[in-house]
Design an enzyme around this catalytic site. Structure first.
Site, PDB file in Angstrom:
ATOM      1  N   GLU B 774       0.829  -1.217   0.000  1.00  0.00           N
ATOM      2  CA  GLU B 774       0.000   0.000   0.000  1.00  0.00           C
ATOM      3  C   GLU B 774       0.855   1.255   0.000  1.00  0.00           C
ATOM      4  O   GLU B 774       0.677   2.142   0.820  1.00  0.00           O
ATOM      5  CB  GLU B 774      -0.959  -0.007   1.198  1.00  0.00           C
ATOM      6  CG  GLU B 774      -2.039  -1.054   1.136  1.00  0.00           C
ATOM      7  CD  GLU B 774      -3.095  -0.729   0.098  1.00  0.00           C
ATOM      8  OE1 GLU B 774      -3.310   0.455  -0.174  1.00  0.00           O
ATOM      9  OE2 GLU B 774      -3.667  -1.691  -0.452  1.00  0.00           O
ATOM     10  N   ASP B 775       1.801   1.297  -0.900  1.00  0.00           N
ATOM     11  CA  ASP B 775       2.613   2.505  -1.113  1.00  0.00           C
ATOM     12  C   ASP B 775       3.540   2.848   0.039  1.00  0.00           C
ATOM     13  O   ASP B 775       4.085   3.946   0.065  1.00  0.00           O
ATOM     14  CB  ASP B 775       1.728   3.726  -1.373  1.00  0.00           C
ATOM     15  CG  ASP B 775       1.088   3.664  -2.729  1.00  0.00           C
ATOM     16  OD1 ASP B 775       1.708   3.055  -3.607  1.00  0.00           O
ATOM     17  OD2 ASP B 775      -0.014   4.186  -2.885  1.00  0.00           O
TER      18      ASP B 775
END
Lengths: 334, 1152
Positions: B774-775
């Site tokens: 998630e980044d």
């Protein structure tokens, strides 16, 4: 299995070693000290005060990597850890200046100091055995002799720039004798610490202690320690004529030569940076194989200056040995 | 072919290597023609160098020139107009008395040549003062029989816009700026009111005094409307259709009036003439319009008098003295309808023509539904700037000042038998505070309330955001729309094609204000008002027939010439007229900001001189050739020509949106064709200052650029050169900011390279450790140790030492010491003066201002007994310690001691801190990894940041990849590369550098795992990317609570981090627990851990008693103790208080 890592156009294959027992049913692959003694080799290609470049051959990747890791994070060195400010009227903030001083590499033999016991209260923690004190006392003033048309602040003012060399060693207790021959100085005297203007001054004392790179990068004795694998270029089909020249251009200078027949030959694969440029060109497809020797490590260790690079490597060997010893003596292992 | 090119590059490279800086441009200029197989010619050189016009433009105009121009226009010209319009004050009592304003000036006395001394802006910021200059007027008035002149009467103080021509920073060089503690890169354009920096945002509005035709196909309504705006009033006049007939509508006329009657009232009695004015000789139009004439005759209205009387009966009046119906009618036509046209000597013809034009536009729209205007078209918008807004406010305040002044004069003059002759000057100073405080209040609250227009506007001003240099800059170019945010309409939010080059296409917020808040593009100018009269005369000289002489029958045969929307004449030679007009403008005979364009559909030539139009400069193309030639640009670079010379020489001109539509603009020199009229100066000026930071934005998916525009404003970096002198409420600074490896031309133009916000991080695009989903980013601990991402927060606390009526005042106590003479722990950071010592560390719970206030501040204390004081120290409360950076003691405007303490905190990146690249790709730090565990390449370089490759496919930020390659090439080459929009360093060239330096052309390196030491099986995309640290840091957000404060009313835990609140188990969570069946957990969460309360319930009456006693039953017999939520008990009691008796019936659930 070959000990060559294959460099393909879009992937790397055969990266892991397989010479351990149980990998295949045919070979035994048990580690044999005699065999190791025979094959193991170290060759130093260059060495000076700060850098060393040597080849470590025929050891397992894990061992070579362990040396690299230990050199970065487990070999102790000395750096400023506690900075006490008496006065700081410059623009640079105390915390930032302290951080900068901490990162200055110091020329101290780490063996001359003992470890600081952080459990002790502040007053008892620092002794002349475990702490080196540096002080910085600078005040910026106008330079009366500066030429009228000068604009450079270093000419206009005294102490406009504060450098690492301005850190002065203050021997404590018996350090006067022990450090008589080797006063503590920054390894690189020209590191800029702060800039001042007339009227500003900095007055501080820094306590430098022993630490390891794992705790903070400032304690790491190397600016970098790493290795690369020896490149290998195999020309499987002869490349001649103009094609050979283009082939040569795909590599750094001195890697590929052209022999009298006009054929491209590998002159010195060690100089190759493995840019894989050659794999881009269709005309060389199938004519060349790139690889790297998996158990030939070209080490490069750059010291920050406190110790010679070879000493750092020796220490890493010693530390690895101690770790192995410790593990051996661990109750769990029995 | 490619090899040949490469070889040529090499030689060029070798030759140019000696030249250090300007190498790049020359190099490219030399090379590019070869690249495209063209010869080296001058033309190509112009194409390369013409961008130099842009820095020249910005040098003259600056980034916030629109604000400065507008304010300068206000103080220099508009003020005089306002004074002129409100020139005389007469007395109702004494007919002899008059007072006349002769002149007005700001910040300068007529006697002295120098400007008044103003408190420097930075001192105003520090001392919470208003940066303002006195307003001086010269007056002439009567005292008895004498006429007295008086010069330099101060009527108030005007807040001064920084760097305007009344500011002391005007034209100041870097040295003076430094002396005044100002940052030379600060754009100015804002005000300082009570110590805070306030920006008046640019307001976007529909243009005034222009006809807008709209149609609603569903309701079959076509309407033409015009918003008339004059100094006195604002009103809107409509010409609408109703049942196929055309009417005039106005707010102060009770019902719609048939258009024919209106025209008759204006003196166009002949129905033939009405037909001629509205329809010309077009039979289709005549058919549509004919019914309206019938309507008028059906009402038996034939004469002007009848028509005026008809209108007179419909007018809503609020007048004191009654007028006759006829007079009402005349009044309505003369002043209320289409109010921006003035009627002289009851000559209504001009107005009649105007309304006929409106009717004609309606008829045209009925005939052809395409003939409507677009409200969202940028050419139909006007931007209202600080100067105009302050002008409105000032006029209002000035009128109030005058009426107050008049009232007080009347009061004195009313008294008979005065001993002395009355001097009006004496009472002028009494009211001067009204103007000052009125201006200050409006700017500091943002509430613009204008009595004249009955206008109440909130949120006009905003506090200048000093989060980063970019956020301040972005705020100065921001345009806010009057449109409601909550309405769900797409039209006004959509990207208009006419925005090109005027408004930034990328920079707009996400969410509710999306598309409504816009930003100016890099090379724009906003016009100020310009006199109409000379232009009107010029038109007549150029052969336009005066409209008052034109016969109605021939009106629509030729092109009408409209000046600011009003028909002033007709011309038979439209093209010739337009060309001649433009030639005059290009030769500098008339202002360069006057625009002219023709509209063939409406047979109209529109000339605009009004303020608020957006325009931008373009290169003039003549005969298929750019007029700007190589030698011009050479002169420009040498400094022999400035941008204004290009205007004067007729090489460059400003076009507004409407005139742009009348032109044929070539993008590049190669696109010029014989029909071209203009050429772009630089295509990257479609973006604004904030979007200009993005390298290779033309390779990104467009929303990513928009995201970056929002995030660039949150990036921590350097704010200004005077950042350490500032004492702001909250300031984030980066310790070691770096200029980006991959710059853009915009970055250099806006000096972002001098005040950067970010660092060049070596990034490896690979997955690592699983803490990067998630980044999330993986950070290198050694990099952090060495100073990567370090930042500093500076927080201000203000204390005022108040004085009280009984002569007591707040005091600062010293520090308290223990028996050893050491200060107690709470007072450790205090000095003997009771204030924190600079450089000391303050920990949570320690005191840094030891203030005491008197216990008795109202009653005068009688005897000698010294006043009693209560300690109200300022206690530091935060999870981490701070250091005291500055302590300031001063006196504010109202003579009270002002203490400001600045606390500083040094922060190294930690888990959860937010970072972002310049491509709208944000991520939090997911794990910090030791250097030896990270992968490394042949050189021993390990990455500062590892980014997960899953960030790329769906985001499509190709620009980021190219940034990496250009950055890597730049690092290896020792050069800064460019990622300018629609230009920049070419990917091929960058790859070539990589290969020459022994790297792979794709930027992918072979890495070794730091953990196993083996080679990674994939090649890793590896190189520098500029990363910004965003202001969202874990330290400011972390929060947990076990026990803590409760709300007074409900006894439930408080809410929010600032109140040390609990974390709510909400309804949905409650539903989950119910569904799961964990009833005991439910009981614990919702009652026991929240607001459990023991009550005594009487099982007899069902009401609650206390202490085992039921007050209603007067017995203790059936009283049962039980625990219920306090909120429930509260509810029961509240119900009781409104005569509802909730009765509890208690039963044992576990019955035997």
């Amino acid at each position: 299995m070959s000990n060559i890592v294959n460099i393909e156009y879009n992937r790397v294959t055969n990266t892991t070693s397989s010479d351990f027992p149980g990998f295949s049913k045919d070979a035994d692959n048990a580690w044999d000290i005699e065999k190791f003694k025979k094959t193991f080799d170290i060759q130093i290609s260059s060495i000076d005060e700060r850098d060393i470049n040597f080849d470590l051959m025929h050891v397992d990747t894990s061992i070579a990597n362990a040396f690299r890791r230990i050199m970065i994070s487990d070999v102790p060195s000395v750096a400023a850890e506690y900075v006490y400010f008496m006065n700081n009227t410059s623009v640079i903030q105390d915390e930032v200046l302290a951080h900068r001083i901490g990162l200055v590499p110091l020329k101290v033999d780490p063996d001359m100091l003992t470890w600081v016991d952080k459990a002790l209260p502040d007053e008892e923690r620092f002794t002349d055995e475990n702490t080196v004190v540096l002080s910085l006392n600078v005040k910026c003033t106008r330079n009366p002799d500066a030429p009228k048309d000068a604009t450079d602040p270093r000419v206009l003012y005294n102490n406009a720039h504060v450098y690492a060399r301005d850190l002065k060693f203050e021997p404590q207790g018996k350090q006067k004798e022990t450090f008589a021959n080797c006063p503590v100085v920054p390894c690189d005297p020209d590191i800029l610490l702060a800039k001042l203007r007339p009227g500003q001054e900095i007055s501080l004392r820094a306590h430098c202690i022993l630490g390891i790179g794992g705790d903070h990068a400032k304690f790491s004795p190397v600016s970098t320690a790493s290795y690369r694998l020896l490149p290998q270029i195999t020309i499987t089909e002869p490349i001649t004529g103009e094609s050979a020249e283009r082939f040569q251009a795909c590599f750094p200078k001195g890697v590929i030569g052209i022999n009298k027949k006009g054929e491209a030959v590998v002159e010195d694969a060690r100089k190759d940076t493995v840019s894989r440029e050659v794999l881009r060109h269709e005309e060389f497809e199938g004519k060349v194989k790139l690889g790297r020797v998996r158990d030939h490590f070209i080490f490069n260790v750059e010291s920050t200056g406190a110790m010679t690079p070879e000493e750092i490597f020796f220490k890493s060997v010693r530390i690895l040995k101690n770790k192995a010893e410790y593990l051996k003596n661990c109750p769990i292992s029995q | 072919m490619s090899n040949a090119v490469i070889k040529k590059r090499k030689t060029a490279n070798g030759a140019e290597a000696k030249h250090s800086h300007d190498k790049d441009e020359n190099f490219d200029a030399l090379l590019k023609p070869v690249f495209k197989g063209k010869k080296l010619t001058d033309e190509i050189n112009t194409a390369e160098d013409k961008w130099n016009l842009l820095p020249a433009f910005l040098k003259v105009k600056g980034l916030v020139k629109q604000h400065l121009d507008s304010f300068n226009y206000f103080v220099d010209d508009d003020l005089k107009k306002i004074i002129k319009a409100n020139e005389v004050i007469l007395s109702d009592v004494d007919p002899e008395f008059y007072l006349k304003y002769v002149d007005i000036r700001i910040g300068k006395k007529s006697s002295s040549s120098a400007r008044d001394y103003l408190t420097p802006p930075h001192e105003c910021r520090l001392r919470d003062m208003t940066y303002s200059a006195p307003i001086y007027v010269d007056i002439e008035y009567t005292r008895g029989r004498n006429i007295i002149m008086h010069k330099d009467v101060e009527i108030g103080r005007m807040p001064i816009m920084l760097r305007s021509n009344k500011c002391i920073l005007y034209d100041a060089d870097e040295k003076t700026m430094a002396k005044l503690n100002e940052c030379p890169l600060d754009p100015g354009g804002y005000f300082i009111v009570n110590g805070t920096e306030k920006v008046i945002l640019v307001q976007e509005q529909l243009s005034k005094n222009r006809i807008i035709v709209e149609a609603d196909p569903k309701k079959e309504i076509v309407q033409a409307s015009v918003t008339s705006s004059t100094h006195e009033r604002k009103s809107k006049t409509y010409v609408i259709t109703k049942n196929g007939k055309i009417y005039l509508k106005h707010n102060s006329i009770a019902e719609e009036i048939p258009i024919a009657i209106v025209l008759k009232a204006c003196g166009i009695i002949s129905e033939l003439e009405i037909m001629q004015l509205v329809c010309g000789n077009d039979s289709a139009y005549q058919d549509i319009f004919a019914v309206n004439l019938e309507e008028a005759s059906r009402m038996n209205i034939y004469t002007q008098q009848q028509a005026l009387e008809y209108i007179g009966t419909k007018v809503k009046t609020m007048r004191r003295q009654k007028l006759s119906i006829l007079q009402e009618g005349i009044e309505a036509i003369a002043t209320t309808v289409v109010a921006h046209l003035t009627v002289e000597a009851l000559n209504f013809r001009e107005k009649a023509l105007y309304m006929a034009t409106m009717a004609r536009r309606v008829v045209m729209a009925i005939h052809d539904p395409k003939m409507v205007d677009d409200r969202d078209y940028v050419g139909n918008k006007r931007l209202e700037l600080a100067g105009q807004l302050i002008s409105l406010l000032f006029e209002d305040l000035f009128k109030k000042f005058n009426s107050d002044f008049k009232a007080s004069i009347d009061k004195v003059l009313k008294k008979p038998n005065r001993a002395m002759e009355y001097d009006a000057l004496l009472s002028i100073n009494v009211h001067s505070n009204n103007i000052t405080s009125g201006l200050n209040r409006a700017i500091s609250t943002g509430n613009w309330s204008l009595k004249r227009f009955k206008m109440e506007r909130a949120g006009v001003t905003h506090v200048l955001s000093r989060l980063s240099y970019i956020s301040a800059l972005g705020m100065m170019t921001r345009i806010s729309s009057q449109f409601e945010k909550s309405r769900k309409v797409s039209g006004p939010r959509a990207l208009q094609p006419s925005q090109f080059g005027m408004l930034c296409t990328a920079d707009t917020p996400e969410g509710e204000a999306c598309g409504l808040v816009k930003n100016l593009a890099l090379m724009t100018h906003i016009t100020t008002d310009y006199e109409e009269e000379p232009i009107r005369k010029l038109c007549y000289i150029l052969g336009v027939e005066d409209i008052s002489m034109v016969d109605s029958a021939s009106l629509h045969l030729n092109f009408g010439v409209y000046l600011n929307g009003t028909l002033v004449g007709v011309t038979r030679f439209a093209n010739k007229f337009v060309t001649q007009f433009r030639e005059l403008r290009r030769s500098g005979k008339i202002s360069e900001f006057i625009s002219i364009h023709s509209n063939a559909h409406q047979k109209a030539i529109q000339i605009a001189t009004d303020g608020g139009r957006i325009c931008r400069p373009l290169i003039i193309v003549r005969d298929g050739k750019s007029t700007v030639e190589a030698h011009h640009l050479a002169d420009l670079i040498n400094g022999e020509l400035v941008f204004d010379d290009f205007l004067k020489l007729g090489l460059v001109e400003y076009l507004d949106v409407n005139e742009e539509n009348d032109s044929f603009i070539a993008l590049y020199e190669k696109d010029i064709c014989p029909a071209s009229t203009h050429m772009e100066i630089e295509p990257f000026t479609v973006l604004g200052a904030v979007a200009g930071l993005i390298p290779y934005p033309h390779h990104n998916q467009s929303p990513r650029n928009t995201y970056q525009c929002a995030m660039g404003k949150q990036a921590i970096g350097a704010i200004a050169y005077n950042q350490f002198k500032r004492i702001d409420t909250l300031l984030y600074l980066m310790i070691y900011p770096q200029q980006p490896m991959v710059k853009t031309k915009t970055i250099e133009l806006i000096d972002y390279d001098k005040l950067p916000a970010g660092q060049n991080a070596t990034v490896a695009v690979m997955s690592y450790s699983g803490y990067d989903i998630e980044d999330a980013l993986v950070l290198n601990k050694a990099s952090i140790d060495r100073g990567f991402g370090r930042c500093e927060t500076r927080r201000k606390t203000t204390t005022i030492l108040k004085r009280y009526p009984n002569h007591t005042q707040d005091i600062i106590g010293g520090m308290r010491v223990d028996e050893n003479g050491e200060p107690i722990w709470q007072h450790k950071s205090l000095g003997p003066d009771g204030l924190g010592e600079v450089g000391m560390k303050v920990e949570s719970g320690q005191i840094y201002i030891n203030k005491s206030i008197p216990t008795n501040s109202t009653e005068p204390f009688s005897d000698d007994a010294s006043a009693q004081y209560k300690e109200t120290p300022v206690i530091y409360r935060a999870p981490e310690a701070s250091h005291i950076d500055q302590v300031m003691m001063s006196v504010s405007d109202n003579d009270q001691a002002l203490i400001k303490v600045l606390l500083r905190q040094n922060r190294r990146p930690e888990l959860g801190d937010k970072f972002s690249s310049r491509h709208g790709q944000k991520g939090v730090c997911g794990i910090i990894v030791k250097q030896e565990d990270l992968p490394f390449n042949d050189q021993g370089i390990s990455p500062d940041i590892i980014m997960n490759p899953h960030g790329f496919p769906s985001r499509m930020t190709v620009g980021k990849m190219i940034e990496l390659i250009s950055g890597k090439a730049g690092v290896l080459n020792g050069s800064l590369e460019y990622g300018t929009c629609f230009g920049g360093s070419k990917l091929e060239d960058m790859s070539k550098i990589l290969v020459d330096q022994g790297f792979n052309y794709s930027g992918k390196d072979m890495l070794y795992s730091g953990i196993t030491g083996e080679c990674l099986q994939a090649y890793i995309f590896f190189g520098p990317i500029y990363y910004q640290k965003l202001k969202h840091m874990v330290l400011d957000k972390m929060h947990a609570r076990a026990r803590g404060p409760r709300a007074v009313l409900t006894r439930q835990p408080t809410e929010g981090r600032s109140r040390d609140g609990g974390l709510r188990l909400g309804e949905m969570e409650r539903d989950c627990v119910i569904a799961y069946g964990a009833s005991q957990l439910l009981l614990e969460r919702l009652m026991i851990s929240s607001d459990a309360f023991e009550v005594d319930v009487c099982n007899g009456c069902g009401l609650m008693g206390y202490s085992g006693w039921c007050t209603s039953c007067k017995s203790a017999e059936n009283v049962i103790k039980m625990t219920i939520p306090y909120a429930a008990k509260l509810l029961f009691q509240e119900l009781l208080s409104m005569n509802i008796a909730p009765r509890l019936k208690l039963d044992d659930i576990f019955q035997e």
